[in-house]
Enzyme design. Structure first.
Site, mmCIF file in Angstrom:
data_model
loop_
_atom_site.group_PDB
_atom_site.id
_atom_site.type_symbol
_atom_site.label_atom_id
_atom_site.label_comp_id
_atom_site.label_asym_id
_atom_site.label_seq_id
_atom_site.Cartn_x
_atom_site.Cartn_y
_atom_site.Cartn_z
ATOM 1 N N SER A 25 0.947 -1.129 -0.034
ATOM 2 C CA SER A 25 0.122 0.048 -0.087
ATOM 3 C C SER A 25 0.792 1.245 0.037
ATOM 4 O O SER A 25 1.765 1.573 -0.840
ATOM 5 C CB SER A 25 -1.090 0.048 1.028
ATOM 6 O OG SER A 25 -1.853 0.792 0.871
ATOM 7 N N GLU A 44 -9.831 -4.627 -5.182
ATOM 8 C CA GLU A 44 -9.249 -3.470 -4.588
ATOM 9 C C GLU A 44 -9.493 -2.010 -5.000
ATOM 10 O O GLU A 44 -9.474 -2.084 -6.268
ATOM 11 C CB GLU A 44 -7.779 -3.543 -4.327
ATOM 12 C CG GLU A 44 -7.182 -4.857 -3.466
ATOM 13 C CD GLU A 44 -5.924 -4.550 -3.060
ATOM 14 O OE1 GLU A 44 -5.297 -3.703 -2.496
ATOM 15 O OE2 GLU A 44 -5.135 -5.687 -3.143
ATOM 16 N N HIS A 60 -7.393 -6.121 0.271
ATOM 17 C CA HIS A 60 -6.494 -5.228 0.294
ATOM 18 C C HIS A 60 -5.377 -5.644 1.467
ATOM 19 O O HIS A 60 -5.833 -5.711 2.593
ATOM 20 C CB HIS A 60 -6.879 -3.828 0.735
ATOM 21 C CG HIS A 60 -5.605 -2.813 0.702
ATOM 22 N ND1 HIS A 60 -4.877 -2.592 -0.502
ATOM 23 C CD2 HIS A 60 -5.127 -1.764 1.599
ATOM 24 C CE1 HIS A 60 -3.998 -1.473 -0.196
ATOM 25 N NE2 HIS A 60 -4.129 -1.017 1.121
#
Length: 304
Positions: A149, A238, A268
């Site tokens: 991320s 996602e 995610h």
């Protein structure tokens, strides 16, 4: 495999409920960080995990290994959390499973978080940590950089900075659902873990008074040529899926060797739940296989 496994649908419900409240744009940052650290206690470590605390680049860090069979090379891991949350605790399980699969140490960095420390603090910390690993005796080519991320975006930004400032590059980049352009608002409104209001708050906190077009902040907007081999992994459901598709296209356009893997039915950074969900553990194994190829001594790497 972990001693306890859960069907993905069961874990999906638990993950959704946990992150719906932990990652809320109206919740103070410190409360969000505390909630993530508490939740991390459910993410078990593999047997024989060893965690040694140290400092890298002036910041707290951990050296995570599993078992005694350590191969040459190492991984520098940069955790996710929107640049405003996440910690050594929140991603320790993911790092340990990666260390187990690789048979190499994973160095986890506690870089400074926004809004207390906006851009470029996190990037400065990542740069200092990588350079200290090199000064400790490792070659840059012996170190892969991974992140998920925001940590994936940070890993990509670090590679650009190492190329431009130091004329060097890591062995490879392993990017799990990388947030490579925080200013991009074309993603879906929400997924199982994140939502647009929270992401917008994180992006603003990290940017501070900076320029949203700065490649250090949004590496997707930078010149990508000359980067090492890159692995990008994302789930089809996602919010960041479409951004990852654009990143992979940009990397390939820049002639960067790029492997792209899209899972289905996860969420995610499901890799953080590798201890509970076999499909998430399999995703970590796939990442490790990619890194293994890049971290092998040059004379033993496969050709072609």
């Amino acid at each position: 495999m972990p001693g306890i496994t859960l069907p993905p649908p069961v874990t999906r419900v638990a993950v959704h409920l946990a992150f719906r409240y932990a990652l809320h744009h109206r919740l103070p940052w410190r409360a969000q960080r505390f909630a993530l650290d508490i939740g991390s206690r459910l993410q078990l470590l593999p047997r024989d995990t060893r965690v040694r605390r140290l400092r890298l680049g002036g910041r707290p860090a951990e050296r995570v290994t599993v078992g005694a069979d350590i191969q040459p090379g190492a991984v520098l891991y940069l955790h996710g959390g929107g640049y405003a949350t996440g910690s050594l605790a929140s991603h320790r399980s993911l790092e340990a499973y990666l260390a187990r699969e690789l048979g190499r140490p994973v160095f986890a960095l506690d870089y400074r978080l926004a809004p207390e420390h906006p851009y470029p603090a996190a990037l400065d910390d990542a740069e200092a940590a990588f350079l200290e690993l090199v000064s400790s005796g490792l070659r840059a080519a012996d170190i892969a950089v991974c992140g998920d991320s925001a940590g994936g975006g940070l890993a990509l930004a670090l590679a650009l900075r190492l190329r431009d400032r130091h004329g060097t590059r890591p062995a490879a980049l392993g990017l799990i659902a990388p947030w490579s352009d925080p200013a991009d608002r074309d993603s879906r409104y929400r997924d199982l873990v994140t939502n647009r209001p929270w992401s917008d708050a994180c992006a603003a906190a990290y940017l501070g008074d900076g320029d949203a077009s700065d490649p250090g902040y949004a590496p997707l907007r930078g010149e990508l040529r000359g980067l090492p081999p890159v692995y990008v992994q994302v789930d089809a459901a996602e919010r960041l899926h479409d951004q990852c598709v654009r990143l992979v296209a940009a990397l390939r356009e820049a002639e960067v060797p790029t492997h792209f893997s899209v899972t289905r039915g996860l969420w995610h950074v499901a890799q953080a739940q590798a201890a509970l969900v076999p499909a998430a553990a399999a995703a970590v194994t796939e990442l490790a296989a990619f890194l293994e190829e890049s971290l092998q001594p040059a004379q033993t790497r496969s050709i072609g």
